[in-house]
Design a protein around this motif. Structure first.
Motif, PDB file in Angstrom:
ATOM      1  N   ALA A  37       0.831  -1.211   0.000  1.00  0.00           N
ATOM      2  CA  ALA A  37       0.000   0.000   0.000  1.00  0.00           C
ATOM      3  C   ALA A  37       0.861   1.254   0.000  1.00  0.00           C
ATOM      4  CB  ALA A  37      -0.928  -0.012   1.211  1.00  0.00           C
ATOM      5  N   ALA A  38       1.953   1.235   0.776  1.00  0.00           N
ATOM      6  CA  ALA A  38       2.833   2.407   0.839  1.00  0.00           C
ATOM      7  C   ALA A  38       3.513   2.650  -0.498  1.00  0.00           C
ATOM      8  CB  ALA A  38       3.874   2.212   1.937  1.00  0.00           C
ATOM      9  N   LEU A  39       3.983   1.594  -1.138  1.00  0.00           N
ATOM     10  CA  LEU A  39       4.665   1.754  -2.417  1.00  0.00           C
ATOM     11  C   LEU A  39       3.697   2.179  -3.515  1.00  0.00           C
ATOM     12  CD1 LEU A  39       7.216   1.558  -4.136  1.00  0.00           C
ATOM     13  CD2 LEU A  39       6.767  -0.898  -4.413  1.00  0.00           C
ATOM     14  N   ALA A  40       2.479   1.650  -3.488  1.00  0.00           N
ATOM     15  CA  ALA A  40       1.488   1.994  -4.516  1.00  0.00           C
ATOM     16  C   ALA A  40       1.243   3.503  -4.554  1.00  0.00           C
ATOM     17  CB  ALA A  40       0.182   1.253  -4.265  1.00  0.00           C
ATOM     18  N   ARG A  41       1.283   4.146  -3.391  1.00  0.00           N
ATOM     19  CA  ARG A  41       1.059   5.595  -3.337  1.00  0.00           C
ATOM     20  C   ARG A  41       2.211   6.388  -3.965  1.00  0.00           C
ATOM     21  NH1 ARG A  41      -1.084   4.073   1.858  1.00  0.00           N
ATOM     22  NH2 ARG A  41       0.939   4.464   2.872  1.00  0.00           N
ATOM     23  N   GLN A  42       3.387   5.753  -4.100  1.00  0.00           N
ATOM     24  CA  GLN A  42       4.564   6.457  -4.597  1.00  0.00           C
ATOM     25  C   GLN A  42       4.799   6.276  -6.094  1.00  0.00           C
ATOM     26  OE1 GLN A  42       7.978   5.289  -2.227  1.00  0.00           O
ATOM     27  NE2 GLN A  42       6.750   5.198  -0.371  1.00  0.00           N
ATOM     28  N   LEU A  43       4.146   5.299  -6.703  1.00  0.00           N
ATOM     29  CA  LEU A  43       4.402   5.019  -8.115  1.00  0.00           C
ATOM     30  C   LEU A  43       3.822   6.116  -9.006  1.00  0.00           C
ATOM     31  CD1 LEU A  43       3.712   1.171  -8.327  1.00  0.00           C
ATOM     32  CD2 LEU A  43       5.910   2.347  -8.026  1.00  0.00           C
ATOM     33  N   PRO A  44       4.515   6.448 -10.098  1.00  0.00           N
ATOM     34  CA  PRO A  44       3.983   7.454 -11.030  1.00  0.00           C
ATOM     35  C   PRO A  44       2.765   6.925 -11.779  1.00  0.00           C
ATOM     36  CG  PRO A  44       5.986   6.467 -11.910  1.00  0.00           C
ATOM     37  CD  PRO A  44       5.846   5.950 -10.510  1.00  0.00           C
ATOM     38  N   GLU A  45       2.021   7.811 -12.356  1.00  0.00           N
ATOM     39  CA  GLU A  45       0.786   7.445 -13.058  1.00  0.00           C
ATOM     40  C   GLU A  45       1.115   7.100 -14.509  1.00  0.00           C
ATOM     41  OE1 GLU A  45      -2.899   6.273 -13.040  1.00  0.00           O
ATOM     42  OE2 GLU A  45      -2.148   7.390 -11.301  1.00  0.00           O
ATOM     43  N   GLN A  46       1.617   5.878 -14.728  1.00  0.00           N
ATOM     44  CA  GLN A  46       1.924   5.400 -16.076  1.00  0.00           C
ATOM     45  C   GLN A  46       1.443   3.955 -16.205  1.00  0.00           C
ATOM     46  OE1 GLN A  46       6.113   7.655 -15.787  1.00  0.00           O
ATOM     47  NE2 GLN A  46       5.955   6.455 -17.675  1.00  0.00           N
ATOM     48  N   PRO A  47       1.109   3.518 -17.415  1.00  0.00           N
ATOM     49  CA  PRO A  47       0.445   2.218 -17.560  1.00  0.00           C
ATOM     50  C   PRO A  47       1.362   1.006 -17.413  1.00  0.00           C
ATOM     51  CG  PRO A  47       0.754   3.239 -19.702  1.00  0.00           C
ATOM     52  CD  PRO A  47       1.165   4.259 -18.689  1.00  0.00           C
ATOM     53  N   TYR A  48       2.664   1.165 -17.673  1.00  0.00           N
ATOM     54  CA  TYR A  48       3.583   0.028 -17.649  1.00  0.00           C
ATOM     55  C   TYR A  48       4.846   0.376 -16.869  1.00  0.00           C
ATOM     56  CZ  TYR A  48       0.755  -1.506 -21.648  1.00  0.00           C
ATOM     57  OH  TYR A  48      -0.280  -1.865 -22.467  1.00  0.00           O
ATOM     58  N   LEU A  49       5.433  -0.654 -16.261  1.00  0.00           N
ATOM     59  CA  LEU A  49       6.746  -0.466 -15.649  1.00  0.00           C
ATOM     60  C   LEU A  49       7.579  -1.725 -15.851  1.00  0.00           C
ATOM     61  CD1 LEU A  49       6.760  -1.021 -11.802  1.00  0.00           C
ATOM     62  CD2 LEU A  49       4.781  -1.569 -13.216  1.00  0.00           C
TER      63      LEU A  49
END
Length: 441
Positions: A37-49
């Motif tokens: 949950a903590a990491l999900a809040r930090q990820l940029p808004e892009q469709p793929y990584l």
């Protein structure tokens, strides 16, 4: 379409049950979901990584955090900048995520565990959208994308764990294969996620490192490895009292090597069979039965053209297999090699995979492969080996199991074969090695 429900509640719940060994300490399932949950809040808004994390626990929370954000993880066959850039041409909106510096000064998001207090809050996941796009290793050409959902991984894990008798067992899964490879992804990430098995965050490479990882695991351990790694462990010293199982995949396990493993490690190895496209769907214990047995629910059929199809509850549709398969009446099967590596010499046919298996089964041959070498008068079989034996000894041993027409005319001796982290020899690495050998002759 298969709409089998996923029994997600027991394994996906945030509890104090152990989930992972991370930097030597036990991580609970509650801690896992707090980190996700903590990491999900930090990820940029892009469709793929591109999930390039080497630490298996950080890889896992990165994958799940991306899924929570409805992002798809791309798993390239290697983290070389040229490979990543080639895939990036198809996915230009993809960003890179890693826990270590990347080659070629590539920019990336640094993935670390927040280590927040364990949480009971649920993380919302879409079970049916593509969570992962894995790419084939490139052993037959350019990497090919294969998309899979969390539902596919969950069902596959439940089937495999049941078939292998691992249900309810709290064992530490120690893997020598990176999580970006389908074998490593299944056994060391998704199997623990959907069972009582425990994820081990490291990837030991050398025999003594593997032995120490097993010996120091806080619970009995299962080693998921490859024939290449297992072969290197034959001469390792020390005891293996904490080892309760051995899994092997990515290449055929010779019965001679399986016998050596059973004598040295005290365990009869089990093999699992599958591909990036299908995930694993069969297993065997070669010292008990040379035939592969599909997991309960999986079924192979052959059409009038000779093409073999796999139907299984974990797959949304039936998939054609790239291997030549001989199906027995009771559903067990033999794997005869890939369709594209079948060769015909003197009116007789055999697969290069089968020749490689028989070559590497020779006592004294550490590694090797056969190939067709082009000449003015046609193609002839040749081989590359790592061995202290001479060419005459190798040919004499091969004659016991291989027809004379398939004897390698030329045998090249090398110090090592450049296999990748999953123990496979990619097409580009094979061609580079053969180019060097041809230039020297």
């Amino acid at each position: 379409m298969h709409n089998s429900p996923v029994n997600e509640t027991p394994r996906m719940a945030a509890t104090d049950e152990p989930f992972a060994i991370y930097h030597g300490r036990v991580i609970s399932r509650g801690q896992l979901w707090a980190d996700v949950a903590a990491l999900a809040r930090q990820l940029p808004e892009q469709p793929y990584l591109f999930n390039l994390c080497e630490n298996r626990y950080l890889f896992c929370i990165c994958l799940l955090a991306a899924a929570a954000r409805k992002q798809t993880c791309l798993l390239p066959p290697s983290n070389q900048s040229a490979v990543i850039e080639e895939i990036r041409q198809t996915y230009p909106a993809a960003y890179l995520a890693s826990d270590k510096n990347l080659p070629g000064n590539l920019e990336y998001i640094d993935i670390q565990a927040a280590s927040l207090p364990p949480s009971s809050a649920a993380v919302e996941l879409d079970w049916d959208r593509p969570a992962v796009i894995a790419f084939t290793s490139g052993s037959t050409g350019h990497p090919k994308p294969c998309a899979h959902s969390l539902r596919t991984f969950a069902l596959s894990a439940q089937m495999a764990i049941g078939a292998l008798g691992l249900s309810g067992q709290c064992r530490v899964m120690i893997s020598t294969t990176p999580p970006q490879h389908m074998y490593g992804l299944e056994t060391s990430v998704f199997w623990p996620l959907f069972s009582s098995l425990v994820l081990y965050d490291g990837r030991p490479f050398f025999p003594e490192d593997i032995r120490l990882a097993v010996a120091t695991a806080p619970r009995p351990a299962i080693l998921a490895s490859t024939p290449t790694h297992l072969r290197s462990m034959v001469g390792a010293e020390g005891d293996w009292p904490n080892l309760t199982g051995i899994l092997s995949a990515t290449d055929t396990l010779p019965s001679t090597l399986a016998n050596e493993m059973a004598a040295i490690l005290g365990q009869s190895p089990r093999e699992i069979y599958g591909s990036t496209e299908t995930l694993s769907f069969a297993s065997r214990e070669i010292l008990q039965d040379p035939l592969w047995r599909p997991y309960p629910g999986s079924r192979l059929t052959q059409d009038h053209a000779g093409q073999v199809w796999l139907a299984s509850p974990h797959l949304p549709n039936s998939i054609t297999l790239q291997d030549a398969i001989r199906i027995h009446q009771d559903g067990r099967f033999e794997a005869l090699g890939r369709h594209d590596d079948m060769i015909k010499v003197g009116g007789k046919r055999i697969s290069l995979s089968e020749l490689n298996r028989r070559l590497k089964a020779i006592e004294g041959v550490e590694d090797g492969f056969c190939f067709l070498q082009q000449h003015d008068h046609g193609a002839r079989l040749a081989a590359v080996v790592v061995s202290h034996l001479n060419g005459q000894d190798i040919r004499r041993s091969m004659k016991a199991t291989v027809d004379e027409v398939f004897m390698p005319r030329k045998i090249h001796f090398v110090d090592h074969i450049p296999r990748n982290e999953a123990g496979k020899l990619s097409k580009s690495a094979r061609e580079s090695l053969l180019a060097v050998l041809n230039a020297c002759n």
